[in-house]
Design a protein around this motif. Structure first.
Motif, mmCIF file in Angstrom:
data_model
loop_
_atom_site.group_PDB
_atom_site.id
_atom_site.type_symbol
_atom_site.label_atom_id
_atom_site.label_comp_id
_atom_site.label_asym_id
_atom_site.label_seq_id
_atom_site.Cartn_x
_atom_site.Cartn_y
_atom_site.Cartn_z
ATOM 1 N N GLU A 129 0.832 -0.927 -0.103
ATOM 2 C CA GLU A 129 -0.133 -0.055 0.057
ATOM 3 C C GLU A 129 0.797 1.198 -0.083
ATOM 4 O OE1 GLU A 129 -2.835 -0.415 3.392
ATOM 5 O OE2 GLU A 129 -3.128 -2.156 2.737
ATOM 6 N N ASP A 130 2.309 1.015 -0.184
ATOM 7 C CA ASP A 130 3.058 2.180 0.078
ATOM 8 C C ASP A 130 2.762 3.112 1.201
ATOM 9 O OD1 ASP A 130 5.261 3.935 -0.481
ATOM 10 O OD2 ASP A 130 4.646 4.530 -2.412
ATOM 11 N N GLU A 131 2.453 2.639 2.373
ATOM 12 C CA GLU A 131 1.994 3.283 3.737
ATOM 13 C C GLU A 131 2.755 4.686 3.970
ATOM 14 O OE1 GLU A 131 0.218 4.655 6.890
ATOM 15 O OE2 GLU A 131 -0.357 2.866 5.824
ATOM 16 N N SER A 132 2.251 5.638 3.911
ATOM 17 C CA SER A 132 2.735 7.141 4.030
ATOM 18 C C SER A 132 3.678 6.946 5.420
ATOM 19 C CB SER A 132 1.966 8.139 3.885
ATOM 20 O OG SER A 132 1.022 8.180 5.120
ATOM 21 N N LEU A 133 3.381 6.351 6.477
ATOM 22 C CA LEU A 133 4.235 6.577 7.530
ATOM 23 C C LEU A 133 5.556 5.375 7.759
ATOM 24 C CD1 LEU A 133 1.429 7.428 10.345
ATOM 25 C CD2 LEU A 133 3.197 8.847 9.071
ATOM 26 N N TYR A 134 5.405 4.481 6.857
ATOM 27 C CA TYR A 134 6.566 3.579 6.870
ATOM 28 C C TYR A 134 8.002 4.152 7.114
ATOM 29 C CZ TYR A 134 9.176 -0.677 4.865
ATOM 30 O OH TYR A 134 9.947 -1.663 4.763
ATOM 31 N N GLY A 135 8.161 4.797 5.793
ATOM 32 C CA GLY A 135 9.657 5.525 5.569
ATOM 33 C C GLY A 135 10.763 5.208 5.661
ATOM 34 N N ILE A 136 10.785 3.480 5.527
ATOM 35 C CA ILE A 136 11.973 2.842 5.250
ATOM 36 C C ILE A 136 12.328 2.926 3.898
ATOM 37 C CG2 ILE A 136 12.935 0.387 5.314
ATOM 38 C CD1 ILE A 136 12.279 1.689 8.129
ATOM 39 N N ASP A 137 11.368 3.054 3.042
ATOM 40 C CA ASP A 137 11.723 3.529 1.521
ATOM 41 C C ASP A 137 12.592 4.641 1.380
ATOM 42 O OD1 ASP A 137 9.247 4.349 2.369
ATOM 43 O OD2 ASP A 137 8.526 4.520 0.251
ATOM 44 N N GLU A 138 12.322 5.791 2.121
ATOM 45 C CA GLU A 138 13.007 6.924 2.120
ATOM 46 C C GLU A 138 14.380 6.823 2.761
ATOM 47 O OE1 GLU A 138 9.515 6.878 2.932
ATOM 48 O OE2 GLU A 138 8.805 8.185 1.335
ATOM 49 N N ILE A 139 14.278 6.320 3.982
ATOM 50 C CA ILE A 139 15.608 5.874 4.744
ATOM 51 C C ILE A 139 16.853 5.135 3.701
ATOM 52 C CG2 ILE A 139 16.693 4.742 6.431
ATOM 53 C CD1 ILE A 139 15.172 6.950 7.276
ATOM 54 N N LEU A 140 16.326 4.237 2.859
ATOM 55 C CA LEU A 140 17.233 3.495 2.049
ATOM 56 C C LEU A 140 17.587 4.542 1.076
ATOM 57 C CD1 LEU A 140 18.373 0.734 1.046
ATOM 58 C CD2 LEU A 140 16.403 0.362 -0.461
ATOM 59 N N ALA A 141 16.624 5.361 0.432
ATOM 60 C CA ALA A 141 17.100 6.436 -0.645
ATOM 61 C C ALA A 141 18.142 7.148 -0.107
ATOM 62 C CB ALA A 141 15.779 7.081 -1.074
ATOM 63 N N LEU A 142 17.979 7.626 1.081
ATOM 64 C CA LEU A 142 18.929 8.585 1.961
ATOM 65 C C LEU A 142 20.132 8.257 1.822
ATOM 66 C CD1 LEU A 142 16.668 10.258 4.482
ATOM 67 C CD2 LEU A 142 17.341 11.364 2.594
ATOM 68 N N SER A 143 20.521 6.776 1.994
ATOM 69 C CA SER A 143 22.002 6.293 1.926
ATOM 70 C C SER A 143 22.463 6.857 0.424
ATOM 71 C CB SER A 143 21.814 4.697 2.119
ATOM 72 O OG SER A 143 21.166 4.067 1.003
ATOM 73 N N ILE A 144 21.621 6.813 -0.570
ATOM 74 C CA ILE A 144 22.238 7.255 -1.873
ATOM 75 C C ILE A 144 22.506 8.626 -1.667
ATOM 76 C CG2 ILE A 144 21.616 7.582 -4.296
ATOM 77 C CD1 ILE A 144 19.960 4.982 -3.985
ATOM 78 N N VAL A 145 21.524 9.500 -1.518
ATOM 79 C CA VAL A 145 21.550 10.973 -1.127
ATOM 80 C C VAL A 145 23.032 11.349 -0.436
ATOM 81 C CG1 VAL A 145 20.551 13.119 -0.390
ATOM 82 C CG2 VAL A 145 19.142 11.272 -1.564
ATOM 83 N N ASN A 146 23.074 10.731 0.493
ATOM 84 C CA ASN A 146 24.266 10.988 1.525
ATOM 85 C C ASN A 146 25.658 11.042 0.860
ATOM 86 O OD1 ASN A 146 23.766 11.777 4.124
ATOM 87 N ND2 ASN A 146 23.873 9.516 4.723
ATOM 88 N N VAL A 147 25.771 10.340 -0.485
ATOM 89 C CA VAL A 147 27.082 10.052 -1.162
ATOM 90 C C VAL A 147 27.449 11.674 -1.448
ATOM 91 C CG1 VAL A 147 28.039 9.226 -3.016
ATOM 92 C CG2 VAL A 147 26.542 7.906 -1.744
ATOM 93 N N TYR A 148 26.723 12.615 -1.788
ATOM 94 C CA TYR A 148 27.084 13.805 -2.264
ATOM 95 C C TYR A 148 26.860 15.013 -1.466
ATOM 96 C CZ TYR A 148 28.752 11.316 -6.505
ATOM 97 O OH TYR A 148 29.337 10.410 -7.139
ATOM 98 N N GLY A 149 26.603 15.033 -0.205
ATOM 99 C CA GLY A 149 26.592 15.934 0.725
ATOM 100 C C GLY A 149 24.944 16.563 0.771
ATOM 101 N N SER A 150 24.898 17.786 1.741
ATOM 102 C CA SER A 150 23.778 18.153 2.233
ATOM 103 C C SER A 150 22.699 18.692 1.144
ATOM 104 C CB SER A 150 23.840 19.305 3.277
ATOM 105 O OG SER A 150 24.497 20.451 2.858
ATOM 106 N N ILE A 151 23.409 19.295 -0.228
ATOM 107 C CA ILE A 151 22.493 19.770 -1.170
ATOM 108 C C ILE A 151 21.660 18.710 -1.694
ATOM 109 C CG2 ILE A 151 24.186 19.328 -2.997
ATOM 110 C CD1 ILE A 151 23.086 21.511 -4.390
ATOM 111 N N GLY A 152 22.076 17.460 -1.648
ATOM 112 C CA GLY A 152 21.342 16.017 -1.978
ATOM 113 C C GLY A 152 20.114 16.089 -1.102
ATOM 114 N N PHE A 153 20.323 16.254 0.141
ATOM 115 C CA PHE A 153 18.842 16.230 1.009
ATOM 116 C C PHE A 153 17.688 17.140 0.417
ATOM 117 C CE2 PHE A 153 21.962 14.501 3.728
ATOM 118 C CZ PHE A 153 21.385 13.251 4.465
ATOM 119 N N THR A 154 18.297 18.502 0.085
ATOM 120 C CA THR A 154 16.909 19.180 -0.246
ATOM 121 C C THR A 154 16.440 18.919 -1.648
ATOM 122 O OG1 THR A 154 18.744 20.870 -1.159
ATOM 123 C CG2 THR A 154 17.958 21.314 0.994
#
Length: 169
Positions: free
Chosen positions: A88-113
């Motif tokens: 259901e891609d439950e909106s409060l699950y958040g683990i999908d975003e956490i996994l994605a943030l491991s990618i974003v982290n590679v190139y610094g804070s601008i990646g988060f925004t």
């Protein structure tokens, strides 16, 4: 046995392709993010940046993990309640975003925004992957992974080209 770096890279690219994701579509997201800031930007450096991001082993691992969870969900192979949460891609699950943030982290804070913007607005490819009405596929993880790759690639361009930024002129 763990795959070699080149084999892991090939498998990650194939998994993206199998799920209907073309690198040029991710590059379009990168272009849209960076063209307001990089006056002479073309699609070619955007595509090159996407490819560079995907060459990183931690990105390949995130791609493989996320897609595998999406596929297992499609096949109904997860235990309840995780099966239903991902399905259901439950909106409060958040683990999908956490996994994605491991990618974003590679190139610094601008990646988060960049990632936050893409996750909120869901443009182009991300919208297609997030749309649950026209497909029997689960992309709970993949839409976020694609957004994270685009965000990281855009951040990479920003870091690599501070001298051509409109702000610096």
């Amino acid at each position: 046995m763990v795959q070699s770096d080149s084999k892991l890279h090939e498998v990650a690219l194939q998994k993206l392709n199998d799920r209907g994701v073309e690198l040029k579509e991710i590059a379009e997201l990168v272009y849209d993010l960076q063209s307001p800031y990089l006056a002479e930007l073309t699609m070619q450096p955007c595509l090159e940046s996407v490819k560079a991001v995907i060459r990183k082993r931690e990105v390949q691992n995130a791609i493989l993990t996320g897609i595998e969870l999406d596929v297992l969900t499609e096949e109904g192979k997860l235990s309840s309640p995780l099966q239903e949460i991902i399905e259901e891609d439950e909106s409060l699950y958040g683990i999908d975003e956490i996994l994605a943030l491991s990618i974003v982290n590679v190139y610094g804070s601008i990646g988060f925004t960049n990632y936050g913007f893409l996750d909120k607005t869901k443009p182009k490819l991300i919208k297609r992957l997030d749309d649950h009405t026209h497909s029997n596929k689960t992309h709970t993880f993949l839409d976020d992974i694609v957004g994270a790759i685009a965000a990281a690639a855009a951040s990479r361009l920003a870091h690599d080209n501070p001298g051509i930024s409109k702000i610096m002129k």
